[in-house]
Design an enzyme around this catalytic site. Structure first.
Site, PDB file in Angstrom:
ATOM      1  N   LYS A  76       0.849  -1.189   0.000  1.00  0.00           N
ATOM      2  CA  LYS A  76       0.000   0.000   0.000  1.00  0.00           C
ATOM      3  C   LYS A  76       0.883   1.236   0.000  1.00  0.00           C
ATOM      4  O   LYS A  76       1.875   1.294   0.740  1.00  0.00           O
ATOM      5  CB  LYS A  76      -0.912  -0.026   1.221  1.00  0.00           C
ATOM      6  CG  LYS A  76      -1.928   1.104   1.273  1.00  0.00           C
ATOM      7  CD  LYS A  76      -2.845   0.940   2.478  1.00  0.00           C
ATOM      8  CE  LYS A  76      -3.898   2.032   2.553  1.00  0.00           C
ATOM      9  NZ  LYS A  76      -4.809   1.862   3.720  1.00  0.00           N
ATOM     10  N   SER A 151      -9.714   1.823   2.777  1.00  0.00           N
ATOM     11  CA  SER A 151      -8.870   2.591   1.890  1.00  0.00           C
ATOM     12  C   SER A 151      -7.810   1.745   1.167  1.00  0.00           C
ATOM     13  O   SER A 151      -7.145   2.220   0.255  1.00  0.00           O
ATOM     14  CB  SER A 151      -8.146   3.686   2.695  1.00  0.00           C
ATOM     15  OG  SER A 151      -7.292   3.109   3.675  1.00  0.00           O
ATOM     16  N   SER A 175     -10.138  -0.642   7.006  1.00  0.00           N
ATOM     17  CA  SER A 175      -9.558  -0.415   5.685  1.00  0.00           C
ATOM     18  C   SER A 175      -8.756  -1.573   5.104  1.00  0.00           C
ATOM     19  O   SER A 175      -8.281  -1.486   3.976  1.00  0.00           O
ATOM     20  CB  SER A 175      -8.690   0.847   5.700  1.00  0.00           C
ATOM     21  OG  SER A 175      -9.506   1.987   5.763  1.00  0.00           O
TER      22      SER A 175
END
Length: 486
Positions: A76, A151, A175
């Site tokens: 990420k 996210s 997330s």
């Protein structure tokens, strides 16, 4: 190879059935073929990845490898990585190249894993749909008209589309788990403090936690073995003996007490999701588990409490960026308006600006006691609910998300509906508990449904045991989007 488990990939590398260079090229080719369609990756640097793969092959040749040596992993884009662009999905970091490695990145590098690329995400991790990225929305691998969750949507989409065998994510209010559910993959949020936050760009420091996404619980265990560990540079890092999180995967579930909270099966839960979760609970009962009703009476307050606490911490963290000076100075609505215009000029997106305003408002003079302190009291009540629940059960199980993935743009104009996507996941963050989501079926439109498993503090091995035993008896986690098969 695209569908192989991490264990099988590791075995293939060790037995010279495939090299890390070949494996990395395979996934880089997959990224080239699909990223324009899914927008899962922000940054790919094939030269860097292939250099790491060659180094991994050298380690394997010298018999100096570990279980993840030579395996490509996507990260990420919230984790700082030396010499890699690290944007956090934001315009204001669009030219920031990492000068050092986050603890998580360093752990994977030490294990000999290959950095496959940096994945797309909601700006500064502030979102539930991966639509707020400066680099454009991520698309769901099962239906490109839909969101992948957020996210950590880029990581989830990458694993679902077999663009990466595994990925890292972060979880502040769901997330990792919510995108895992909406994208049909497995994801784990560890106990708060188990994975160092050093080098992980902060959203809400008392809630953020890094964790893995992969196809299966077995894969999650191997990834967590690499990620977890004490780090003196992170004041919230927990110092405890190392564990093998795969040690209990094959334990039978006979006698397991599964807590089922009625609060997670009422209004707001769509029928298709409820049906899939009920079938999963029935499967666990056939494996020897026993249902136990539990109460989480304050869980309904988790969303409003979270959206006071998290923005307050976010406004403090983001105020550290050079050129952005908002802090807690707002004394009236005119100040808030000036702040909104300034943060827009600085390059922050709408969702980040909204949360900055909320955070600044609740921390401002006259509102701190009324909102922030009250939210913290609710947080303690939610944690106490879990303490009492775990006196009666071993794990708490329910749906991860109230619905399957929704269409891109469907909820961007209604923040409350967007925030309610995390109503089942937020309580675990407020309490600091470990929790996972695994695929348990499909709902409306053939879109994936996630099963949410919450455990007591530091019970990651137990959660993964439950998830693995369920996955041994089902094949939901092996399904892949039909349109992306090769």
């Amino acid at each position: 190879m695209l569908n192989a488990s991490l264990k099988d990939l590791s075995s293939g590398l060790a037995q010279k059935k495939i090299s890390s260079l070949e494996l990395t090229k395979l996934f880089l080719g997959r990224i080239r073929a699909l990223n324009d369609k899914l927008n899962a990756f922000i940054t790919v640097d094939e030269e860097k990845s292939l250099a790491q793969a060659r180094a991994a092959d050298g380690r394997i040749a010298k018999r100096a490898s570990q279980p993840l040596t030579g395996i490509p992993v996507a990260h990420k884009d919230i984790f700082v990585a030396r010499d890699w662009l690290t944007t956090c999905g934001s315009k204001i970091l669009s030219n920031f190249v990492g000068p050092y490695d986050a603890h998580v990145i360093a752990r994977f590098n030490d294990a000999g894993a290959v950095i496959l690329g940096k994945t797309n995400m909601d700006e500064f991790a502030m979102g539930s749909s991966s639509e707020s990225s400066f680099y454009g929305p991520v698309k769901n691998a099962w239906s490109t008209d839909c969101v992948p969750g957020g996210s950590s949507g880029g990581s989830a989409a990458a694993v679902a589309a077999r663009m990466a065998p595994a990925a890292t994510g972060t979880d502040t209010g769901g997330s990792i788990r919510q995108p895992a559910a909406l994208s049909g993959v497995s994801g784990l949020k560890p106990t708060y403090g188990l994975v160092s936050r050093y080098g992980m760009i902060a959203f809400a420091s008392s809630l953020d936690q890094g964790g893995p996404l992969a196809k299966s619980a077995e894969d999650l265990a191997l990834l967590l073995n690499a990620m977890a560990g004490f780090d003196p540079r992170d004041s919230t890092s927990v110092e405890r003996e190392a564990e093998d999180y795969a040690r209990d995967l094959n334990k039978p579930l006979a006698g397991l007490r599964v807590g089922v909270p009625k609060e997670h099966f009422g209004e707001g839960l769509s029928a298709d999701v409820g049906k899939a979760v009920e079938a999963a609970l029935a499967k666990l009962e056939k494996l020897g588990a026993r249902r136990v009703p539990v109460d989480l009476p304050n869980s309904g307050l988790s969303v409003p409490a979270y959206y006071v606490i998290a923005p307050a911490e976010a406004s403090s963290n983001l105020s550290r960026f050079d050129g952005v000076r908002y802090g807690y100075r707002a004394k009236n609505y005119r100040d808030l308006g000036d702040m909104y215009r300034k943060t827009r000029a600085e390059g922050f997106g709408a969702e980040v600006r909204r949360r900055i305003l909320i955070g600044t408002y609740v921390l401002s003079h006259g509102y701190y006691d009324a909102y922030y302190l009250k939210a913290q009291k609710i947080r303690r009540l939610i944690a106490q609910d879990f303490v009492e629940a775990f006196e009666r059960c071993d794990v708490v199980i329910g749906p991860t998300s109230p619905t399957v993935a929704f269409r891109i743009g469907a909820k961007t104009s209604d923040p409350v509906q967007m925030y309610l996507n995390d109503i089942y996941t937020i309580p675990a963050n407020l309490a600091g508990l470990p929790a996972a989501s695994i695929p348990c079926g499909f709902g409306v439109g053939g879109l994936p449904v996630g099963l949410h498993i919450v455990g007591n503090y530091f019970s990651e091995a137990k959660i993964l045991n439950v998830a693995h035993q369920y996955q041994r008896e089902t094949d939901w986690h092996t399904r892949e989007p039909a349109g992306l098969k090769q």
